[in-house]
Design an enzyme around this catalytic site. Structure first.
Site, mmCIF file in Angstrom:
data_model
loop_
_atom_site.group_PDB
_atom_site.id
_atom_site.type_symbol
_atom_site.label_atom_id
_atom_site.label_comp_id
_atom_site.label_asym_id
_atom_site.label_seq_id
_atom_site.Cartn_x
_atom_site.Cartn_y
_atom_site.Cartn_z
ATOM 1 N N GLU A 270 0.993 -1.227 0.032
ATOM 2 C CA GLU A 270 0.056 0.052 -0.032
ATOM 3 C C GLU A 270 0.720 1.278 0.007
ATOM 4 O O GLU A 270 0.611 2.400 -0.644
ATOM 5 C CB GLU A 270 -1.020 0.063 1.388
ATOM 6 C CG GLU A 270 -1.963 1.029 1.254
ATOM 7 C CD GLU A 270 -2.899 1.131 2.390
ATOM 8 O OE1 GLU A 270 -3.534 2.213 2.564
ATOM 9 O OE2 GLU A 270 -2.899 0.145 3.246
ATOM 10 N N GLU B 137 4.170 18.197 9.003
ATOM 11 C CA GLU B 137 2.885 17.433 8.708
ATOM 12 C C GLU B 137 1.893 17.609 10.165
ATOM 13 O O GLU B 137 2.209 17.039 10.989
ATOM 14 C CB GLU B 137 3.045 16.103 8.555
ATOM 15 C CG GLU B 137 3.602 15.892 7.240
ATOM 16 C CD GLU B 137 3.592 14.376 6.530
ATOM 17 O OE1 GLU B 137 3.220 13.599 7.593
ATOM 18 O OE2 GLU B 137 4.098 14.084 5.624
ATOM 19 N N HIS C 35 4.061 4.376 9.138
ATOM 20 C CA HIS C 35 2.709 3.722 8.750
ATOM 21 C C HIS C 35 2.855 2.273 8.716
ATOM 22 O O HIS C 35 2.024 1.611 9.049
ATOM 23 C CB HIS C 35 2.146 4.411 7.755
ATOM 24 C CG HIS C 35 1.335 5.741 7.983
ATOM 25 N ND1 HIS C 35 0.421 6.089 8.872
ATOM 26 C CD2 HIS C 35 1.846 6.907 7.432
ATOM 27 C CE1 HIS C 35 0.074 7.158 8.787
ATOM 28 N NE2 HIS C 35 1.038 7.900 7.738
ATOM 29 N N ALA D 274 6.513 9.271 2.635
ATOM 30 C CA ALA D 274 7.933 8.384 2.938
ATOM 31 C C ALA D 274 8.115 7.244 2.009
ATOM 32 O O ALA D 274 7.202 6.678 1.493
ATOM 33 C CB ALA D 274 7.628 7.911 4.504
ATOM 34 N N ASP E 283 -2.549 9.361 10.873
ATOM 35 C CA ASP E 283 -3.054 10.644 10.288
ATOM 36 C C ASP E 283 -4.311 11.064 10.649
ATOM 37 O O ASP E 283 -5.353 10.269 10.394
ATOM 38 C CB ASP E 283 -2.868 10.583 8.666
ATOM 39 C CG ASP E 283 -1.325 10.542 8.291
ATOM 40 O OD1 ASP E 283 -0.588 10.549 8.999
ATOM 41 O OD2 ASP E 283 -1.123 10.232 7.281
ATOM 42 N N HIS F 192 0.024 14.493 11.428
ATOM 43 C CA HIS F 192 0.674 12.944 11.446
ATOM 44 C C HIS F 192 1.238 12.905 13.000
ATOM 45 O O HIS F 192 2.251 13.590 13.452
ATOM 46 C CB HIS F 192 1.789 12.826 10.751
ATOM 47 C CG HIS F 192 2.677 11.707 10.377
ATOM 48 N ND1 HIS F 192 2.536 10.612 9.714
ATOM 49 C CD2 HIS F 192 3.522 11.117 11.615
ATOM 50 C CE1 HIS F 192 3.203 9.531 10.079
ATOM 51 N NE2 HIS F 192 3.896 9.714 11.089
#
Length: 255
Positions: free
Chosen positions: A75, A161, A104, A97, A111, A164
């Site tokens: 993913e 971010e 993740h 990333a 997020d 995050h």
């Protein structure tokens, strides 16, 4: 007796994952929904439980939605490829990333977005005001940090971010937030406090806490396992740093 293998360097709530240090294998711990209303967004069980405690305190799920939690490698690769096509390389490297190097993939990152009709998956709106700011201020109490703050882009390798958040556990989240440290900087900071020497002393709730760093480059047994005996029978947690050793958090007497 504490037995730590090389594999355990890459396990725990304090592992550093960035462009330099990859995620390695998939999480061993159980995953669960970060929010029952959005069951497809998953986190490791410990992180999900504390996130929900925080949201319960501030009634956060009435106004905030989880956008992305755990992602398998495939993913993350798809998100990277799609962003390259849609947004170009500069934007993608700033906000996405590298596959194999995304927090993740650990199940420790989430997020979040302000609940609204249209939500940008890559760049969700999570302002420094209202319920979002309340969440941000409460996060360290529950073990979460804002992972990519403004002004630290050269250190983290990722753009600012506001949405995050990363679970690192307590009291580490509070220390990082109070000292203005990213996870990268915290790894260097804790190395000043070697295990068996002068520890970092703080508190967590009603307990005195002793934090120290144990290098993996120490004596090992015939199987290559690092052997250490912790002082007495002190309750503790151990996390690898994903680099070269372990962070030991010992919970001492009540204050």
């Amino acid at each position: 007796m504490l037995t730590l293998t090389d594999k355990k360097i890459h396990r725990g709530s304090l592992i550093l994952v960035n462009e330099q240090y990859g995620t390695g294998s998939e999480p061993e711990d159980l995953l669960m929904p970060a929010c029952d209303r959005v069951p497809e967004v998953m986190l490791l069980r410990c992180a999900a439980a504390l996130l929900n405690e925080l949201m319960q305190e501030i009634h956060g799920w009435d106004h905030i939605v989880p956008v992305s939690g755990y992602r398998p490698l495939a993913e993350q690769q798809q998100i990277w490829d799609d962003s390259l096509l849609e947004n170009g390389e500069c934007f993608t490297r700033k906000y996405v990333a590298l596959p194999g190097h995304s927090e993740h993939q650990t199940g420790l990152a989430i997020d979040l977005a302000l609940k609204q009709e249209n939500i940008d998956f890559i760049h969700p709106d999570f302002p420094y005001s209202g319920i979002c700011q309340t969440f941000r201020e409460k996060a360290p109490k529950y073990g979460f940090i804002l992972r990519y703050p403004e002004g630290k882009e050269k250190i983290t390798g990722i753009g600012h971010e506001p949405w995050h958040f990363r679970y690192v556990g307590t009291p580490h989240a509070r220390i990082m937030t109070d000292e203005g440290l990213t996870l990268e900087e915290y790894m260097d900071f804790i190395r000043q406090f070697p295990y068996g020497g002068r520890p970092y002393l703080t508190k967590s709730g009603s307990r005195k806490v002793r934090i120290s760093y144990l290098s993996a480059a120490r004596e090992t047994d015939a199987s290559g396992n690092l052997l250490r005996t912790l002082a007495g029978h002190t309750p503790c947690t151990v996390s690898g740093n994903n680099i070269d050793g372990y962070i030991i958090t010992e919970y001492l007497r009540r204050l």
